[in-house]
Design a protein around this motif. Structure first.
Motif, PDB file in Angstrom:
ATOM      1  N   TYR A 144       0.837  -1.194   0.000  1.00 22.86           N
ATOM      2  CA  TYR A 144       0.000   0.000   0.000  1.00 22.86           C
ATOM      3  C   TYR A 144       0.878   1.253   0.000  1.00 22.86           C
ATOM      4  O   TYR A 144       1.908   1.292   0.679  1.00 22.86           O
TER       5      TYR A 144
ATOM      6  N   ALA B 273       6.872  -1.316   7.245  1.00 21.25           N
ATOM      7  CA  ALA B 273       6.387   0.003   6.838  1.00 21.25           C
ATOM      8  C   ALA B 273       7.523   1.011   6.842  1.00 21.25           C
ATOM      9  O   ALA B 273       8.470   0.915   7.632  1.00 21.25           O
TER      10      ALA B 273
ATOM     11  N   MET C 158       3.781  -1.113   3.670  1.00 22.88           N
ATOM     12  CA  MET C 158       3.143   0.199   3.599  1.00 22.88           C
ATOM     13  C   MET C 158       4.194   1.280   3.417  1.00 22.88           C
ATOM     14  O   MET C 158       5.250   1.238   4.056  1.00 22.88           O
TER      15      MET C 158
END
Length: 234
Positions: A57, A174, A89
């Motif tokens: 993402y 992330a 992410m």
């Protein structure tokens, strides 16, 4: 790889026709055929049916602040907390801030004022998905800043103006950055012009535009992000 872009805002109407929206800027930065892209307008309540539908993402920039009383921000934070550790992410600008806030940090409207123009960050702690560059220069456009680190976050790169400018959450798969690698210099300059006399004085606008005479590291940072995604999301 399937890559979901969580769109949290749009460029000003005066420039969007010329330069496109934020998802299109990321597709240009990464390569239009590099991923199977899908965009979700989170301000309109759009999300994947399942987090596992996408291994990675990207959370875009926005003119909103994470502290604004907008109905879509809390659901976005809930989604990020659920996705933490489940998918790779990458957060950019507002994406950087909303990840930090969702993960237990703190974001405020900085008393330092606007950070705009080409900003340089010193690399504080390298990662396997980075090369050996000691610093990067990339477009900036923000007045909010992360002021308290979330638990588990490490500072990868920063400046005196932005001490928590690039964060890595290793166990959470992330990474986030306050800078805008997706901003082409022409777009960054056009964005400044839309804000001349309102958000920026003429002196501030002129000084920020002048910084774009120097070379930038947008491509390098874009390559770092893609190597992160390859290593983390597969």
């Amino acid at each position: 790889m399937r890559l979901a872009i969580l769109e949290t805002g749009q460029p000003p109407a005066e420039v969007i026709e010329r330069f496109g929206d934020y998802p299109s800027m990321f597709r240009t930065l990464f390569g239009r055929e590099a991923y199977a892209y899908q965009t979700f307008d989170v301000a309109a309540g759009q999300y994947p049916e399942q987090i596992a539908d996408f291994p990675a993402y990207v959370i875009t920039g926005s003119s909103a602040g994470v502290y604004d009383p907008l109905p879509w921000i809390a659901p976005l934070m809930d989604f990020l907390r659920q996705a933490k550790g489940q998918a790779a992410m990458v957060g950019v600008c507002f994406g950087h801030q909303v990840m930090a806030e969702a993960f237990g940090g703190k974001v405020i409207k900085s008393p330092k004022g606007w950070g705009v123009g080409l900003h340089s960050y010193d690399v504080r702690e390298g990662r396997p998905w980075m090369d050996a560059a000691p610093r990067i220069a990339v477009p900036a456009s923000h007045q909010d800043q992360v002021v308290d680190l979330p638990p588990g976050a490490r500072v990868v790169a920063s400046s005196d103006f932005t001490p928590f400018g690039m964060l890595a959450y290793d166990e959470a798969k992330a990474v986030s950055i306050q800078l805008h690698p997706e901003f082409q210099p022409d777009y960054a300059k056009a964005l400044i012009e839309t804000r001349r006399g309102t958000r920026y004085t003429d002196e501030q606008a002129d000084a920020a535009i002048a910084t774009y005479d120097a070379p930038d590291d947008r491509a390098r940072l874009g390559a770092w992000i893609q190597d992160f995604l390859k290593r983390t999301a597969g």
